[in-house]
Scaffold this motif. Structure first.
Motif, short mmCIF file in Angstrom:
data_model
loop_
_atom_site.label_atom_id
_atom_site.label_comp_id
_atom_site.label_asym_id
_atom_site.label_seq_id
_atom_site.Cartn_x
_atom_site.Cartn_y
_atom_site.Cartn_z
N UNK A 87 1.28 -0.99 -0.01
CA UNK A 87 0.05 0.08 -0.02
C UNK A 87 0.91 1.14 0.27
N UNK A 88 -0.20 1.99 -0.67
CA UNK A 88 1.01 3.04 -0.62
C UNK A 88 0.72 4.21 1.08
N UNK A 89 -0.85 3.85 1.66
CA UNK A 89 -0.37 4.84 2.65
C UNK A 89 -1.26 3.72 3.27
N UNK A 90 -0.58 3.33 5.42
CA UNK A 90 -1.12 2.29 5.59
C UNK A 90 -1.88 1.93 5.99
N UNK A 91 -2.81 0.29 5.97
CA UNK A 91 -4.62 0.23 6.50
C UNK A 91 -4.05 -0.57 7.23
N UNK A 92 -4.62 -0.25 8.87
CA UNK A 92 -4.25 -0.90 10.30
C UNK A 92 -2.92 -1.46 10.52
N UNK A 93 -2.56 -0.16 10.66
CA UNK A 93 -0.49 0.12 10.62
C UNK A 93 -0.12 -0.50 9.85
N UNK A 94 -0.49 -1.51 9.19
CA UNK A 94 0.36 -1.80 7.78
C UNK A 94 0.76 -1.22 6.36
N UNK A 95 1.43 -1.50 5.75
CA UNK A 95 1.58 -1.23 4.35
C UNK A 95 1.92 -2.24 3.29
N UNK A 96 1.42 -3.58 4.22
CA UNK A 96 1.82 -5.14 3.99
C UNK A 96 1.06 -5.47 4.07
N UNK A 97 -0.11 -5.73 3.21
CA UNK A 97 -1.08 -7.03 4.10
C UNK A 97 -1.39 -8.34 2.78
N UNK A 98 -1.50 -9.58 3.77
CA UNK A 98 -1.38 -10.57 2.89
C UNK A 98 -2.39 -11.45 3.35
N UNK A 99 -3.84 -11.96 3.10
CA UNK A 99 -4.98 -12.77 3.13
C UNK A 99 -5.47 -12.51 2.08
N UNK A 100 -7.12 -12.77 2.33
CA UNK A 100 -7.58 -13.19 1.58
C UNK A 100 -8.87 -12.58 0.33
N UNK A 101 -9.00 -12.14 -0.63
CA UNK A 101 -9.48 -11.55 -1.47
C UNK A 101 -11.41 -12.11 -0.46
N UNK A 102 -11.30 -10.73 0.13
CA UNK A 102 -13.32 -11.33 0.14
C UNK A 102 -14.05 -10.49 -0.85
N UNK A 103 -14.03 -9.39 -1.10
CA UNK A 103 -14.90 -8.24 -1.90
C UNK A 103 -14.24 -8.00 -2.51
N UNK A 104 -14.77 -7.46 -3.82
CA UNK A 104 -14.44 -5.75 -4.43
C UNK A 104 -15.97 -4.83 -4.74
N UNK A 105 -16.05 -3.93 -4.05
CA UNK A 105 -17.05 -3.45 -4.65
C UNK A 105 -16.49 -2.10 -5.25
N UNK A 106 -16.72 -1.83 -5.82
CA UNK A 106 -16.77 -0.51 -6.90
C UNK A 106 -15.28 -0.39 -7.56
#
Length: 151
Positions: free
Chosen positions: A104-123
């Protein structure tokens, strides 16, 4: 996606599709005075080295005429591979339920690197489940995303 990459996608989609391939995406990496332009092509029957060579010649010809990059660069044409990069909402949507990693460019939940399962895409919003927690990420906040290959 950065402005130069958007311009390149617009410029190269038709010539690549004229060869019978899909333009999967583009990475433009500036490295001082010498940059790298990666063009990813795909086809329902897969991509081989001859396909890459043919697309490379076509892309090179367009780049020579249009000249959108003023600095020296190396052109690389390849298939997206098994750990394919993801560029668009449509591509992320096609991999719902798959494990992915995003930078990520800007952190989400305190992290710029996320590893997980894609749950959904809305727009233009991606929901990725990381350690059992759903995180919502704007697609324009993703610097780089890749499917994690399973072997």
């Amino acid at each position: 996606m950065a402005t130069i990459e958007s311009k390149l996608v617009e410029m190269l989609t038709v010539p690549v599709e004229a060869l019978g391939f899909k333009l999967w995406g583009i990475e433009y990496i500036q490295a001082g005075r010498h940059s790298i332009l990666r063009v990813f092509i795909d086809h329902e029957n897969g991509i081989n080295i001859e396909d890459c060579a043919e697309a490379s010649r076509q892309v090179s010809a367009v780049m020579d005429v249009e000249d959108p990059i003023s600095t020296e660069y190396t052109l690389e044409v390849s298939s997206p591979g098994v750990d394919r990069p993801l560029f668009t909402a449509e591509q992320y949507r096609a991999y719902i339920g798959e494990e992915t990693k995003v930078q990520l460019t800007m952190p989400v939940a305190g992290s710029r690197n996320l590893k997980g399962v894609i749950s959904s895409v809305d727009g233009q919003m991606l929901t990725i489940t990381v350690d059992g927690k759903d995180l919502i990420v704007a697609l324009d906040n993703i610097r780089k995303g890749n499917v994690i290959a399973k072997f």
